[in-house]
Design a protein around this motif. Structure first.
Motif, PDB file in Angstrom:
ATOM      1  N   LYS A   1      46.038  44.724  29.113  1.00 55.58           N
ATOM      2  CA  LYS A   1      45.457  44.774  30.461  1.00 55.58           C
ATOM      3  C   LYS A   1      46.548  44.661  31.525  1.00 55.58           C
ATOM      4  CE  LYS A   1      40.949  42.825  29.193  1.00 55.58           C
ATOM      5  NZ  LYS A   1      40.040  41.668  29.346  1.00 55.58           N
ATOM      6  N   GLU A   2      47.505  43.762  31.304  1.00 56.97           N
ATOM      7  CA  GLU A   2      48.581  43.577  32.274  1.00 56.97           C
ATOM      8  C   GLU A   2      49.443  44.832  32.378  1.00 56.97           C
ATOM      9  OE1 GLU A   2      50.648  40.127  30.958  1.00 56.97           O
ATOM     10  OE2 GLU A   2      49.170  38.718  31.753  1.00 56.97           O
TER      11      GLU A   2
ATOM     12  N   THR B   1      57.079  40.671  32.219  1.00 57.29           N
ATOM     13  CA  THR B   1      55.816  40.362  31.565  1.00 57.29           C
ATOM     14  C   THR B   1      56.067  39.831  30.154  1.00 57.29           C
ATOM     15  OG1 THR B   1      54.677  42.104  32.810  1.00 57.29           O
ATOM     16  CG2 THR B   1      53.591  41.302  30.812  1.00 57.29           C
TER      17      THR B   1
ATOM     18  N   GLU C   1      47.607  47.614  34.208  1.00 59.91           N
ATOM     19  CA  GLU C   1      47.559  47.333  35.651  1.00 59.91           C
ATOM     20  C   GLU C   1      48.901  47.635  36.313  1.00 59.91           C
ATOM     21  OE1 GLU C   1      47.280  43.432  38.543  1.00 59.91           O
ATOM     22  OE2 GLU C   1      46.293  43.384  36.603  1.00 59.91           O
ATOM     23  N   LEU C   2      49.995  47.272  35.642  1.00 57.11           N
ATOM     24  CA  LEU C   2      51.327  47.408  36.235  1.00 57.11           C
ATOM     25  C   LEU C   2      51.864  48.837  36.189  1.00 57.11           C
ATOM     26  CD1 LEU C   2      52.937  44.088  34.953  1.00 57.11           C
ATOM     27  CD2 LEU C   2      52.216  44.625  37.284  1.00 57.11           C
TER      28      LEU C   2
ATOM     29  N   VAL D   1      45.770  37.307  39.034  1.00 52.53           N
ATOM     30  CA  VAL D   1      45.942  38.760  38.947  1.00 52.53           C
ATOM     31  C   VAL D   1      44.578  39.438  38.858  1.00 52.53           C
ATOM     32  CG1 VAL D   1      46.125  38.730  36.423  1.00 52.53           C
ATOM     33  CG2 VAL D   1      47.132  40.613  37.682  1.00 52.53           C
ATOM     34  N   ASN D   2      43.591  38.721  38.305  1.00 53.04           N
ATOM     35  CA  ASN D   2      42.252  39.284  38.143  1.00 53.04           C
ATOM     36  C   ASN D   2      41.504  39.455  39.465  1.00 53.04           C
ATOM     37  OD1 ASN D   2      42.309  39.402  35.216  1.00 53.04           O
ATOM     38  ND2 ASN D   2      42.202  37.164  35.255  1.00 53.04           N
TER      39      ASN D   2
ATOM     40  N   TYR E   1      54.101  42.316  43.730  1.00 56.35           N
ATOM     41  CA  TYR E   1      53.090  42.748  42.781  1.00 56.35           C
ATOM     42  C   TYR E   1      52.003  43.541  43.497  1.00 56.35           C
ATOM     43  CZ  TYR E   1      54.780  40.058  38.792  1.00 56.35           C
ATOM     44  OH  TYR E   1      55.508  39.594  37.746  1.00 56.35           O
TER      45      TYR E   1
ATOM     46  N   HIS F   1      54.729  32.677  42.057  1.00 58.51           N
ATOM     47  CA  HIS F   1      53.448  33.143  41.508  1.00 58.51           C
ATOM     48  C   HIS F   1      52.338  32.253  42.060  1.00 58.51           C
ATOM     49  CE1 HIS F   1      50.285  33.991  38.551  1.00 58.51           C
ATOM     50  NE2 HIS F   1      50.980  35.054  38.180  1.00 58.51           N
TER      51      HIS F   1
ATOM     52  N   ASP G   1      46.076  33.046  36.661  1.00 60.81           N
ATOM     53  CA  ASP G   1      45.225  34.208  36.345  1.00 60.81           C
ATOM     54  C   ASP G   1      44.667  34.895  37.586  1.00 60.81           C
ATOM     55  OD1 ASP G   1      45.556  33.887  33.586  1.00 60.81           O
ATOM     56  OD2 ASP G   1      43.879  32.485  33.449  1.00 60.81           O
TER      57      ASP G   1
ATOM     58  N   LYS H   1      45.289  40.753  26.329  1.00 60.80           N
ATOM     59  CA  LYS H   1      45.754  40.362  27.663  1.00 60.80           C
ATOM     60  C   LYS H   1      46.971  41.178  28.069  1.00 60.80           C
ATOM     61  CE  LYS H   1      47.440  36.363  30.293  1.00 60.80           C
ATOM     62  NZ  LYS H   1      47.810  34.923  30.234  1.00 60.80           N
TER      63      LYS H   1
END
Length: 603
Positions: free
Chosen positions: A8-9, A48, A12-13, A534-535, A509, A528, A532, A5
């Motif tokens: 992946k984060e 993160t 992406e960032l 973000v997906n 983001y 936020h 999840d 996880k």
């Protein structure tokens, strides 16, 4: 830690797979070469879970800590089929100096584990011989010494491998080209006086050398790319390597090899001259600057010098001594904080970071304690300067390229200088105690009762209408455990996010599901939207502000489609947390439901 996880984060960032040109890692950091540095969201990366910090200097560096290898492997898997060769094609976007430094670091950084492993083995063998545990004349000692010496003796082959990887050409052919320079028969021939095409060759011993191999592979890379374009595909597999080898090896023997050898000799001589000219003060100043260099990752620029110096002279006299002083000063300062602070969480962090620093890994101390408290930074700098100066005065030499610490003190064992290890230990003790005492004297609790009493109450309004949910009940361990900070959650009735206070937008983001704010009185807030989400990669979200924009209390920030988010199977629960609250007590409204602009949190 869920490394998959986290990988992946992180990916992406930093802007996604397509934004990554090169990836490597060191002892604590992922080191990305990005096509467009501006696409990396450093603020989001810093927040993160699992990331200790993030900096951007030549490369985008993400500090992970002891789990860096596991995270690197997961990121590498994600990149495996998508890593693109675009650094050269996007050269106009990147400064020449930046590309050059990135190139150098990418070549030398991966060499450290092999060189360090071999060097430590040699130092242990010397220690065993000094203690009479192992006779140097035995074949056992000699064979083990050959094993330890192999990474430096065959350093040209290792350099050929990393250079070819960076240039994205055939690594085995590149290594073959450099291997030709190390064959025993050719070495003997050069010693006696060799001729090629009727022309005499300069006698160069290519073992332990770095720059001849780099020049060879750079030349080979151009030949490979050129021949690949003109040689028919049906014979390309063997003709391209053959043509490349038959040109690059003679060219190296005539020109590139002697140039690289001369440059390497001159490079080491310049460093020796600087030490002779400035002496101990050079070590002291470098040690004092290392906290800033490590934070920005610029200390890696010293690796070419260290490896070249070891290859050319068998020793290194500035950087490792300075690094020892800094590493141990970090330990002394953090242990002082652990002694003085009343904050249990900070004490725990300081003890853990101090132990890590004693063994040569300073990132936990730097990012967890030092750079967050200027008084601690001053203590580290004082200890580093005094300790570095003492090591410089004693002219302590290092014989291994590895982070200095308690576990690697054998790197200072010398047969010619029997007191070298003792001097290193003396410098270590001086660094620790000077830093410890300085920090004990300088320390001041940042969040004391006086600050709390003097702090004015701050009111944060609800960012979204809906049912109030205690943070502990959120279906996300990161938020429910308050890892990112304390706050509250709301199950939204409307897809509209408003600013809870007069603030500045510090972060938006890329996936639009979260936003960071900093209020006018310094509170840092993260809002936020969903669990999840973000997906969703930005689907069903619209952001109405941009980073750096000042917003008023109640100003619309983000709109989102609750029904579509739920139809995709995601929980729309919205969380507001104070990621770096100033000294204050957080009081959440007792209401079960909050309307737009209603008071939600009082600080």
């Amino acid at each position: 830690m869920d490394v998959q996880k986290l990988a992946k984060e992180i990916l992406e960032l930093v802007g996604g797979n397509a934004n990554v040109s090169h990836l490597e890692h060191c002892s604590t950091r992922l080191r990305f070469t990005l096509i467009d540095d501006s696409k990396a969201n450093l603020e989001a990366l810093k927040k993160t879970p699992g990331v200790l910090g993030a900096v951007q200097n030549v490369q985008t560096q993400i500090i992970i800590g002891n789990s860096v290898v596991e995270v690197y492997n997961e990121v590498d898997k994600l990149l495996e089929n998508d890593l693109v060769n675009t650094l050269e094609t996007n050269a106009k976007k990147i400064k020449l100096s930046t590309r050059l430094l990135d190139f150098i670091v990418s070549i030398f950084q991966p060499l450290i584990p092999a060189i360090a492993g071999g060097g430590i083995l040699k130092s242990f063998l010397m220690l065993a011989a000094l203690l009479g545990l192992l006779d140097k004349t035995t074949q056992t000692y000699q064979i083990l010494f050959f094993i330890g010496d192999a990474p430096l003796r065959f350093l040209p082959l290792l350099v050929a491998m990393t250079t070819a990887k960076k240039l994205k050409v055939n690594q085995l052919v590149a290594v073959s080209a450099v291997s030709a320079l190390l064959t025993p028969d050719l070495t003997m021939m050069l010693t006696k006086g060799a001729h090629l095409f009727g022309q005499s060759l300069i006698n160069v011993n290519y073992a332990y050398q770095v720059f001849p191999a780099i020049l060879t592979v750079i030349c080979y890379a151009q030949l490979e790319k050129g021949f690949t374009k003109i040689v028919p595909k049906v014979v390309r597999t063997f003709f391209v390597p053959m043509f490349s080898l038959v040109i690059v090896v003679p060219l190296t023997l005539f020109i590139l090899g002697p140039i690289g050898f001369t440059f390497g000799q001159g490079f080491a001589s310049v460093i020796m001259f600087m030490f002779e000219k400035f002496g101990w003060i050079a070590v002291a100043i470098l040690a004092t600057l290392l906290p800033f260099m490590v934070v920005t990752g610029m200390h890696k620029a010293m690796i070419p010098y260290v490896i070249t110096s070891l290859g050319q002279t068998g020793k290194e006299i500035i950087y490792n001594a300075a690094s020892l002083a800094h590493n141990i000063s970090e330990a002394g300062a953090t242990f002082a904080v652990a002694l003085r602070t009343k904050n249990k969480e900070l004490r725990s962090t300081a003890i853990s970071a101090g132990i890590s620093s004693l063994f040569g890994i300073t990132e936990p101390a730097l990012y967890g304690v030092t750079i967050l408290n200027k008084r601690v930074l001053y203590g580290v700098m004082i200890g580093s300067f005094v300790g570095g100066g003492s090591l410089g005065l004693m002219a302590v030499e290092a014989y291994v390229a590895v982070g200095p610490g308690l576990a690697t003190l054998s790197m200072f064992i010398s047969e010619k200088l029997p007191n070298n290890l003792l001097h290193a230990v003396i410098g270590l003790v001086i660094s620790f105690f000077v830093s410890f005492i300085a920090t004990v004297i300088l320390w001041k609790e940042p969040d004391n009762e006086e600050n709390i009493k003097n702090l004015k109450a701050t009111v944060l309004k609800t960012p979204v209408e809906g049912k109030v949910l205690p943070l502990e009940n959120v279906n996300d361990d990161v938020f429910s455990a308050k890892i990112l900070g304390d706050g509250v959650a709301i199950i939204p009735d409307k897809g509209e996010i408003y600013s809870p206070s007069d603030a500045t937008v510090t972060m938006v983001y890329a996936t639009k599901h979260a936003i960071g704010l900093k209020t006018d009185d310094g509170q840092e807030i993260l809002i936020h939207i969903g669990i999840d989400t973000v997906n969703l990669k930005g689907k069903y979200f619209d952001v109405h502000v941009k980073e750096g924009q000042k917003v008023k209390s109640g100003e619309l920030l983000i709109t989102f489609d609750i029904e579509k988010i739920q139809s995709e199977g995601f929980d729309p629960t919205t969380i507001m947390v104070l990621t770096q609250p100033k000294a204050a007590k957080i009081v959440v409204t007792e209401s079960n439901y909050v309307s737009q602009f209603e008071q939600l949190i009082t600080l």
